[in-house]
Enzyme design. Structure first.
Site, PDB file in Angstrom:
ATOM      1  N   GLU A 432       0.813  -1.222   0.000  1.00 25.79           N
ATOM      2  CA  GLU A 432       0.000   0.000   0.000  1.00 25.79           C
ATOM      3  C   GLU A 432       0.848   1.274   0.000  1.00 25.79           C
ATOM      4  O   GLU A 432       1.112   1.853   1.048  1.00 25.79           O
ATOM      5  CB  GLU A 432      -0.918   0.021   1.219  1.00 25.79           C
ATOM      6  CG  GLU A 432      -1.889  -1.129   1.263  1.00 25.79           C
ATOM      7  CD  GLU A 432      -2.845  -1.076   2.445  1.00 25.79           C
ATOM      8  OE1 GLU A 432      -2.668  -0.226   3.315  1.00 25.79           O
ATOM      9  OE2 GLU A 432      -3.778  -1.887   2.480  1.00 25.79           O
ATOM     10  N   GLU A 507      -4.401  -8.974   0.461  1.00 17.01           N
ATOM     11  CA  GLU A 507      -4.891  -8.678   1.813  1.00 17.01           C
ATOM     12  C   GLU A 507      -6.392  -8.460   1.708  1.00 17.01           C
ATOM     13  O   GLU A 507      -6.865  -7.791   0.788  1.00 17.01           O
ATOM     14  CB  GLU A 507      -4.190  -7.421   2.348  1.00 17.01           C
ATOM     15  CG  GLU A 507      -4.482  -7.126   3.792  1.00 17.01           C
ATOM     16  CD  GLU A 507      -3.663  -5.939   4.310  1.00 17.01           C
ATOM     17  OE1 GLU A 507      -2.447  -5.837   4.004  1.00 17.01           O
ATOM     18  OE2 GLU A 507      -4.245  -5.101   5.012  1.00 17.01           O
TER      19      GLU A 507
HETATM   20  C1  GAL Z   1      -4.205  -2.377   5.591  1.00 16.38           C
HETATM   21  C2  GAL Z   1      -2.736  -2.492   5.932  1.00 16.38           C
HETATM   22  C3  GAL Z   1      -2.501  -3.351   7.134  1.00 16.38           C
HETATM   23  C4  GAL Z   1      -3.449  -2.979   8.227  1.00 16.38           C
HETATM   24  C5  GAL Z   1      -4.850  -3.137   7.737  1.00 16.38           C
HETATM   25  C6  GAL Z   1      -5.897  -2.878   8.787  1.00 16.38           C
HETATM   26  O1  GAL Z   1      -4.466  -1.270   4.854  1.00 16.38           O
HETATM   27  O2  GAL Z   1      -2.036  -3.044   4.851  1.00 16.38           O
HETATM   28  O3  GAL Z   1      -1.180  -3.213   7.557  1.00 16.38           O
HETATM   29  O4  GAL Z   1      -3.208  -1.675   8.615  1.00 16.38           O
HETATM   30  O5  GAL Z   1      -5.037  -2.243   6.686  1.00 16.38           O
HETATM   31  O6  GAL Z   1      -7.160  -3.000   8.221  1.00 16.38           O
END
Ligand code: GAL
Length: 949
Positions: A432, A507
């Protein structure tokens, strides 16, 4: 003569010093990789030196070996704390509402470590390397007052050649490390200090460099494979060397299946990379189910003698990401059932023992996970070894998005260290990044990807993008597999526009659940476990998986996260200190999400679970929402034997029932083809009457590293675990081990993780015990709580040799090393004569041996030193290991002793007591025997009297 009182502390120092000598003498030629985990000294807080003002000091400060204060060799660390690694100081401290929410409200700060290292003269000429597997976060390392390394990431190793700085024999070496954990690389709990292992590697001058064997198998035609092995050699010796490099491959049964050698020449202080390709026919493939590991052993030979040898494991498997059908391992389709994980665990912070990692990965395996994304950094090497052995595929992720040289080195380190692991299937260059949708991001990734490819072109490069992949030029154009964080509505849009680009969720999910809670109580920061709540950018566990599972082109998913972690308590803040995203809590205790995913991911056996627990006293007659999770065709639900309903299983939504609460037994039965295949129940329990301790394994190894979690719970009179028990439990651990921390999975708990007590949270807590070095005695654990029968267990400890290690070394000595030398004179010089602080050249500089030629009659040597606090009170001696000629010793302007013979001899004299601790000036006049050389030949040290001989 003055009589000396007996002092145990000094005797102990002497014994330690002696045992350090014995351990170091056991050195054998070839390679030794010794654990350097033991024997560190620690100081919490920074140690700032006063500004330098004088010219002499400024001049000295600029010189090699002259680091000041705690970075220097002679700093008085006698009151520092003794500890062994791995160590995370942040987890030891209290929570602070003013500290950073992202770091779990744990103050981090700055800390110093020091360690003494004795190197025998017999080891002179060998190559010495320090290896620090990771230090959080910015680390500066000094050896003998020389800055030898700076590492600006808390997630990568430092390999430091310390050979040139070494002192041998009694002259101790000093390692000093300043760990700055004010620096942050993440938005999650990062711990603080030397939280992974440390090593000392001794090698022949001609040796294989660290991570210098590149052995990544490549599939050829049919069942033919090659491993185009490349071995990088270095030569720290004084002559060029011709060697033979021999590489052998051993199959999983240990049988040699290939061997090849090549000759190479390594120039003085040069490196050389040698190609030693291996051909292998029909190897046993590595897969998630059968983790066939082959061992590659590389030896460097000279005249038939092995100078160096290293072994690593690798595996034969093919991987392919298909744009339409997803991921294939050995040609077989595998949907990635993945989780993202950070690296902290209950009780221990980020200083997680290797065996606790084994426990964590075992929990993931039981859950049905087949893929892990180590977010957002490379894990410890030992974790990837476990991954290979236990059967997971891995997205190995680089921490810092930056192609400038320092940072590119971090990326290179990861690929070089990890490319032999069959488990690694993807290199992720970032997570990100705001530049992901731009030309800048594209240009940066293009370079980073090229660097990865130059080191390993057998795996695709990805980047975890949380958007931006639909713009005209963006990062997705520079990677092989597009990784999407969240963005579910864009999955199809992207695929339609780019039907030939492989795509995975990198993710997903980010759903909230507090373990054991089934009612959301906002003001208490508690979130129910029915999988209703997710971050705005995320999805519930069920929605996220449905989106992935129903799209063949999506290679798979990585749930955010497998385990809770400290920090990022989203959607809450103080008093919440840890996240609630986990499928499991910080201890690895399952939340309801565990059962949701387990029935979705495990297909080879029928599974059925019920939530919630059945202790709803006070809610008699009221509806309780019941969730049944099963991987069968139909489920029935019964209360106290009465059928409440039957439903066809919904593999994505799970099955829900509203049940009017009555205490008793709630039972679910699963059917396939009309036949019962699985059954489970929850029962209303009575009040807790006793504690129970459930160890994770039957025994521990007494090697000082093996550790295991013990589940702590409360039982009712019928021996059933009470789901809402909240007893305050006190632990006592005796025998061959100790407690290293505990947790209970309560994201709002501020209890001391290292103390003697811990409250059960929704029925559970976890205590982690670790064996002592040389432990052979069983570990006894007792748990007590008011009003409950105590629990006692004894965990057998198997005598197990510790891995080879460098013994702790105490430094009771202060060495007086940096001397000024007045010009030789025929007349006895004035020992207290002035030397201007700006005069750098009239007098010479030196450290022993400092010999004057035969022609000189008198020589004056001057130095200053600060004795350690415990020696400044009159209990210290000044010891000259060897002076040739007569000598007068002056201290702070006073004559304190004389040596009356010309012969080379050691001599010593009491160090006078002086109020306060401060610098002292020593002047030594040496008078030569006519026609003979003279001077201070051996080292000069300040020692406790017991040691002075
Ligand atoms: C994402 C990020 C993670 C964590 C997650 C929480 O955007 O990559 O590290 O912060 O959100 O929802």
């Amino acid at each position: 003569m003055k009589s000396y009182t007996f002092n145990w502390r000094r005797l102990w120092s002497a014994i330690l010093l002696l045992s350090a000598c014995v351990a170091a003498q056991a050195a054998t030629p070839g390679r030794e990789r010794l654990s350097l985990d033991r024997g560190w000294l620690f100081h919490l807080g920074d140690i700032v030196q006063p500004p330098i003002k004088g010219h002499g000091e400024s001049y000295g400060n600029a010189k090699a070996g002259n680091a000041a204060g705690a970075a220097g060799t002679e700093y008085d660390d006698s009151d520092w704390r003794h500890l062994d690694l791995p160590h995370d100081w942040a987890v030891e401290g209290p929570f602070d509402p003013n500290a950073n929410v992202s770091q779990g409200y744990r103050p981090r700060g700055i800390g110093w470590y020091r360690r003494y290292l004795r190197v025998e003269a017999a080891d002179r000429g060998r190559h010495f390397e320090l290896q620090f597997d990771a230090i959080a976060t910015h680390a500066t390392v000094w050896v003998n007052g020389n800055v030898v390394n700076r590492n600006w990431s808390g997630y990568n190793s430092s390999y430091i050649d310390i050979t040139p700085y070494l002192r041998y024999g009694d002259a101790m070496n000093t390692i000093a490390i300043r760990a700055d954990a004010e620096a942050m690389e993440g938005w999650w709990y990062e711990g603080a200090g030397m939280y992974r292992h440390a090593w000392l590697v001794k090698r022949d001058p001609v040796h294989i460099v660290t991570d210098g064997v590149h052995a990544t198998p490549r599939a050829g035609k049919g069942t033919q494979w090659t491993i185009p092995v490349e071995v990088t050699l270095n030569n720290s010796g004084k002559q060029a060397s011709g060697v033979t490099v021999e590489v052998s491959l051993f199959d999983p049964a240990g049988k040699q299946v290939a061997r090849q050698s090549a000759t190479a020449r390594v120039t003085v202080l040069g490196t050389n990379t040698v190609q030693v390709p291996l051909a292998v026919a029909n190897p046993a493939l590595w897969s998630l189910e059968k983790t066939n590991l082959y061992r590659v052993t590389t030896r460097v030979l000279q005249d038939g003698k092995a100078l160096d040898e290293v072994s690593l494991n690798t595996g034969f498997r093919t991987i392919r990401f298909d744009a339409a059908e997803g991921f294939f391992l050995n040609g077989v389709h595998v949907k990635l059932q993945g989780v993202c994980i950070h690296q902290d665990h209950a009780g221990v912070g980020v200083a997680v023992p290797d065996s606790v990692w084994e426990y964590r990965l075992r929990r993931l395996k039981e859950l049905g996970v087949n893929a892990i994304r180590f977010s957002h950094n490379a894990p410890a090497a030992e974790v990837l070894d476990l991954v290979d052995r236990m059967g997971f595929v891995v997205m190995d992720e680089n921490r810092n998005f930056n192609p400038s040289p320092d940072y590119m080195q971090q990326l290179e380190w990861m690929v070089k260290r990890d490319r032999h692991h069959p488990g690694v299937i993807l290199w992720s260059v970032f997570n990100e990044e705001p530049e992901q949708a731009t030309e800048v991001g594209y240009e940066m990734v293009r370079r980073m990807s090229a660097t990865v490819k130059a080191l390993d072109d057998t795996r695709p490069v990805t980047a975890a993008m949380n958007g931006g992949f639909l713009t005209a030029l963006n990062v997705s154009h520079a990677v092989d597999v597009v990784g999407s964080n969240y963005q579910v509505p864009d999955y199809d849009r992207y695929h339609k526009a780019n039907p030939n680009k492989p795509f995975t969720s990198s993710e997903d999910t980010s759903a909230y659940m507090t373990r054991g809670e089934f009612k959301t109580v906002r003001e208490k920061n508690l979130i129910a476990s029915y999988d209703d709540d997710a971050a705005e950018w995320g999805n519930t566990h069920r929605d996220a998986w449905e989106a992935i599972a129903t799209r063949p082109y999506v290679a798979g998913g990585f749930v955010w996260t497998g385990f809770d972690y400290r920090g990022e308590p989203t959607p809450n803040e103080w008093p919440s200190v840890s996240s609630v995203f986990g499928i499991m809590d910080l201890n690895g205790f399952p939340k309801n999400a565990y059962y949701i995913h387990q029935v979705q991911w495990i297909k080879d056996r029928p599974l059925i679970h019920i939530a919630p627990h059945w202790n709803w006293s006070g809610s008699e007659g009221k509806d309780v929402r019941v969730m049944v999770m099963a991987n069968v065709e139909r489920v029935q639900l019964l209360l106290n034997g009465r059928l409440l309903g039957e439903q066809q299983v919904d593999p994505y939504r799970m099955n829900s029932f509203n049940v009017a609460y009555a205490p008793g037994k709630l039972e679910a039965i699963g059917y396939n083809g009309g036949k019962e295949v699985a059954r489970t129940s929850v029962e209303t329990t009575g009040a807790a009457v006793a504690l129970e301790l459930v160890p994770d394994r039957a025994q521990l190894a007494g090697d000082g590293r093996d550790a295991m979690p013990i589940t702590v719970r409360a039982l009712d009179a019928q021996g059933r675990a009470v789901p809402l028990a909240d007893a305050q439990v006190t632990f006592a651990v005796t025998g061959g081990g100790r407690s290293i921390g505990h947790g209970n999975g309560d994201p709002n708990s501020h209890e001391d993780e290292k103390g003697a007590t811990r409250r059960l949270f929704n029925g559970l807590a976890q205590l982690i015990v670790q064996t002592n070095y040389d432990g052979a005695e069983a570990i006894s654990v007792t748990a007590t709580a008011p009003g409950l029968a105590p629990a006692r267990i004894s965990i057998p400890v198997k005598a197990t040799p510790a891995q080879p290690f460098v013994a702790a070394a105490e430094a009771p000595l202060t060495f007086v090393r940096s001397w000024r030398i007045a010009p030789d004179s025929a007349e006895r010089p004035d020992p207290n004569q002035q030397l201007a602080s700006f005069d750098m050249n009239t007098w010479g500089w030196g450290s022993p041996p400092m010999i004057a030629p035969a022609a000189a009659k008198y020589r004056l040597y001057r130095a200053s030193f600060t004795p350690r606090k415990n020696l400044a009170d009159g209990s210290g001696m000044i010891r000259f290991a060897g002076v040739r000629g007569k000598a007068e010793v002056w201290l702070n302007g006073q004559l304190i002793g004389k040596k009356d013979s010309y012969a080379l001899a050691a001599f010593e004299l009491p160090l006078p007591a002086e109020a306060g601790v401060g610098k002292r000036e020593i002047n030594v006049i040496v008078e030569a025997e006519p026609g003979q050389a003279s001077g201070i030949e051996g080292y000069v040290s300040i020692t406790p009297r017991l040691l002075a001989k």
